[in-house]
Motif scaffolding. Structure first.
Motif, PDB file in Angstrom:
ATOM      1  N   UNK A 229       0.821  -1.206   0.000  1.00 38.74           N
ATOM      2  CA  UNK A 229       0.000   0.000   0.000  1.00 38.74           C
ATOM      3  C   UNK A 229       0.858   1.261   0.000  1.00 38.74           C
ATOM      4  N   UNK A 230       1.958   1.220   0.700  1.00 41.70           N
ATOM      5  CA  UNK A 230       2.851   2.378   0.715  1.00 41.70           C
ATOM      6  C   UNK A 230       3.485   2.595  -0.660  1.00 41.70           C
ATOM      7  N   UNK A 231       3.899   1.517  -1.320  1.00 41.59           N
ATOM      8  CA  UNK A 231       4.460   1.652  -2.663  1.00 41.59           C
ATOM      9  C   UNK A 231       3.400   2.096  -3.668  1.00 41.59           C
ATOM     10  N   UNK A 232       2.173   1.603  -3.490  1.00 46.40           N
ATOM     11  CA  UNK A 232       1.087   2.044  -4.364  1.00 46.40           C
ATOM     12  C   UNK A 232       0.845   3.535  -4.182  1.00 46.40           C
ATOM     13  N   UNK A 233       0.889   4.006  -2.952  1.00 43.56           N
ATOM     14  CA  UNK A 233       0.710   5.435  -2.686  1.00 43.56           C
ATOM     15  C   UNK A 233       1.797   6.249  -3.377  1.00 43.56           C
ATOM     16  N   UNK A 234       3.044   5.806  -3.273  1.00 42.13           N
ATOM     17  CA  UNK A 234       4.149   6.529  -3.907  1.00 42.13           C
ATOM     18  C   UNK A 234       4.019   6.504  -5.430  1.00 42.13           C
ATOM     19  N   UNK A 300       0.748  -0.228 -13.516  1.00 37.89           N
ATOM     20  CA  UNK A 300       1.164   1.107 -13.946  1.00 37.89           C
ATOM     21  C   UNK A 300       1.780   1.947 -12.822  1.00 37.89           C
ATOM     22  N   UNK A 301       1.210   1.950 -11.615  1.00 32.44           N
ATOM     23  CA  UNK A 301       1.874   2.726 -10.554  1.00 32.44           C
ATOM     24  C   UNK A 301       3.301   2.270 -10.250  1.00 32.44           C
ATOM     25  N   UNK A 302       3.541   0.962 -10.264  1.00 32.89           N
ATOM     26  CA  UNK A 302       4.881   0.476  -9.975  1.00 32.89           C
ATOM     27  C   UNK A 302       5.813   0.670 -11.170  1.00 32.89           C
ATOM     28  N   UNK A 303       5.308   0.376 -12.375  1.00 31.71           N
ATOM     29  CA  UNK A 303       6.154   0.471 -13.568  1.00 31.71           C
ATOM     30  C   UNK A 303       6.398   1.918 -13.975  1.00 31.71           C
ATOM     31  N   UNK A 307       9.135   3.132 -11.533  1.00 32.33           N
ATOM     32  CA  UNK A 307      10.161   2.645 -12.469  1.00 32.33           C
ATOM     33  C   UNK A 307      10.628   1.239 -12.125  1.00 32.33           C
ATOM     34  N   UNK A 308       9.714   0.422 -11.604  1.00 35.33           N
ATOM     35  CA  UNK A 308      10.040  -0.971 -11.332  1.00 35.33           C
ATOM     36  C   UNK A 308       9.913  -1.785 -12.608  1.00 35.33           C
ATOM     37  N   UNK A 309      10.719  -2.846 -12.706  1.00 36.75           N
ATOM     38  CA  UNK A 309      10.564  -3.785 -13.813  1.00 36.75           C
ATOM     39  C   UNK A 309       9.440  -4.763 -13.483  1.00 36.75           C
ATOM     40  N   UNK A 311       9.598  -7.909 -13.441  1.00 39.67           N
ATOM     41  CA  UNK A 311      10.150  -8.951 -12.581  1.00 39.67           C
ATOM     42  C   UNK A 311      10.229  -8.489 -11.132  1.00 39.67           C
ATOM     43  N   UNK A 312      10.656  -7.246 -10.916  1.00 38.25           N
ATOM     44  CA  UNK A 312      10.699  -6.714  -9.560  1.00 38.25           C
ATOM     45  C   UNK A 312       9.318  -6.743  -8.915  1.00 38.25           C
ATOM     46  N   UNK A 313       8.333  -6.325  -9.679  1.00 36.42           N
ATOM     47  CA  UNK A 313       6.969  -6.271  -9.150  1.00 36.42           C
ATOM     48  C   UNK A 313       6.475  -7.657  -8.786  1.00 36.42           C
ATOM     49  N   UNK A 314       6.686  -8.628  -9.682  1.00 41.77           N
ATOM     50  CA  UNK A 314       6.161  -9.970  -9.433  1.00 41.77           C
ATOM     51  C   UNK A 314       6.837 -10.621  -8.232  1.00 41.77           C
ATOM     52  N   UNK A 315       8.133 -10.426  -8.082  1.00 39.27           N
ATOM     53  CA  UNK A 315       8.829 -10.973  -6.915  1.00 39.27           C
ATOM     54  C   UNK A 315       8.274 -10.352  -5.632  1.00 39.27           C
ATOM     55  N   UNK A 316       8.038  -9.056  -5.680  1.00 33.63           N
ATOM     56  CA  UNK A 316       7.486  -8.357  -4.516  1.00 33.63           C
ATOM     57  C   UNK A 316       6.091  -8.875  -4.170  1.00 33.63           C
ATOM     58  N   UNK A 317       5.276  -9.138  -5.197  1.00 29.89           N
ATOM     59  CA  UNK A 317       3.900  -9.560  -4.960  1.00 29.89           C
ATOM     60  C   UNK A 317       3.792 -10.951  -4.343  1.00 29.89           C
ATOM     61  N   UNK A 318       4.835 -11.769  -4.487  1.00 26.52           N
ATOM     62  CA  UNK A 318       4.808 -13.104  -3.881  1.00 26.52           C
ATOM     63  C   UNK A 318       4.600 -12.997  -2.376  1.00 26.52           C
ATOM     64  N   UNK A 319       5.374 -12.137  -1.717  1.00 25.82           N
ATOM     65  CA  UNK A 319       5.251 -11.976  -0.271  1.00 25.82           C
ATOM     66  C   UNK A 319       3.971 -11.244   0.108  1.00 25.82           C
ATOM     67  N   UNK A 320       3.503 -10.349  -0.770  1.00 27.04           N
ATOM     68  CA  UNK A 320       2.253  -9.644  -0.490  1.00 27.04           C
ATOM     69  C   UNK A 320       1.097 -10.641  -0.431  1.00 27.04           C
ATOM     70  N   UNK A 321       1.055 -11.542  -1.417  1.00 24.61           N
ATOM     71  CA  UNK A 321      -0.002 -12.566  -1.425  1.00 24.61           C
ATOM     72  C   UNK A 321       0.060 -13.426  -0.165  1.00 24.61           C
TER      73      UNK A 321
END
Length: 352
Positions: A229-234, A300-303, A307-309, A311-321
């Motif tokens: 949520x914090x990254x989504x806000x940023x 779109x907010x992350x990319x 400026x995340x790739x 791959x970065x986003x998907x790796x991050x989402x593993x722990x979020x899930x």
């Protein structure tokens, strides 16, 4: 990082249910039926001139004023819209609105729903109040082709620089739900709403505050959902909007000239950890909404914002899930987080 607290105090503390109480939700999903004293159940064509979409990274978005809204409009997102609609009604005890407009609707009010999405709010109320006229505006042409005769949908940008094509002082009631986080210039929107409301007309805003609020110590340690949520806000801030903009709506409505501002806050658990049956159900729906939307919410907010790739986003989402679905040994959700839900309504002065 400590747990977030809601921006406003609320007198209701959300009690955590026992393993036995929360397990009822899973039994209901498997077809069991329960009776509980805590919870009882109290056409026209749309033109196709701009029914277009664009596909970006496998997700579908609106084509009209492309990029204005950061999130998809594909079938999965429409399912999430359906769930959010049902969730909001459930959280609000089946009430579609809290503004004192029922008499106006019975008498034949003119109603505008901004960011109408798939149009369920308009269509369901149109059946309840056949004398009223409902218009829904959205960037995405995802509404049904055939709707009740007292409903019209318009594909337009509610923040269009040229304003709206409606007459001034046209509407008795303007409804804004789950879009404040994507508005680029909120003060301009409230001023525009004020302009198009009749004297004595009402605006109503319903919005979650997208933080991992928590009333106990369960979220005091590492919590990837809070990080999401914090990254989504940023990311949204980099794209020009404020994920937590609802915190300022009361002050902004007053600045626009509205009076008699009413306010009510509720808490919506994320996951079925609450003791009360209705809140358990709300928590289960909200968790589904979040789980199903992670990829579309982040894309779109992350990319484009962070400026995340991919791959970065998907790796991050593993722990979020994992954090959204985490449970204790007794089967209860590990994290007792919730979204504060804000409901504001305000009246345009009769002499305006």
């Amino acid at each position: 990082m400590g747990s977030d607290k809601g921006s406003s105090t609320s007198s209701e503390y959300v009690a955590v249910g026992s393993a036995e109480e929360v397990s009822v939700i899973y039994d209901i999903e498997r077809g069991a039926q329960y009776i509980d004293s805590d919870y009882t159940d109290d056409t026209q064509s749309l033109t196709s001139s701009i029914r277009q979409h664009i596909v970006d990274g496998g997700l579908r978005y609106h084509a009209y004023h492309a990029g204005q809204y950061a999130f998809p409009n594909d079938e999965q997102e429409q399912r999430r819209d359906d769930l959010k609609h049902d969730l909001t009604l459930h959280l609000c005890d089946g009430k579609y609105f809290l503004a004192p407009i029922e008499e106006k609707l019975d008498d034949g009010a003119q109603v505008l729903d901004l960011g109408t999405g798939n149009g369920k709010w308009c269509m369901e109320l149109a059946d309840i109040y056949p004398n009223a006229t409902f218009q829904g505006m959205d960037l995405s042409p995802i509404q049904p082709d055939w709707v009740p005769q007292n409903v019209t949908f318009v594909v337009d940008d509610i923040e269009h620089e040229a304003g709206w094509t409606y007459d001034d002082k046209m509407f008795d009631y303007i409804h804004v739900r789950h879009i404040v986080h994507s508005i680029k210039d909120r003060q301009e929107l409230w001023d525009r709403i004020y302009k198009h409301l009749k004297p004595g007309g009402y605006v109503e805003v319903q919005e979650f505050e997208y933080i991992a609020a928590c009333d106990d110590s369960s979220c005091d340690g590492p919590f990837p959902w809070r990080d999401f949520l914090e990254n989504l806000r940023k990311g949204l801030r980099a794209l020009g909007s404020d994920l937590l903009g609802v915190r300022d709506v009361h002050e902004e409505l007053a600045r626009a000239g509205f009076q008699d501002i009413g306010y009510k806050q509720k808490k919506c658990p994320n996951g079925p950890w609450a003791k009360k049956r209705r809140l358990q159900e709300c928590g289960h729906i909200l968790r589904d909404v979040c789980m199903e939307g992670l990829v579309g919410l982040a894309r779109r907010p992350f990319r484009d914002g962070l400026q995340w790739t991919p791959a970065q986003t998907e790796v991050f989402l593993v722990d979020v899930r994992k954090s959204l679905m985490a449970t204790e040994e007794n089967g209860l959700p590990k994290f007792h987080s919730y979204f504060p839900f804000h409901n504001l309504h305000a009246r345009k002065p009769l002499e305006a």
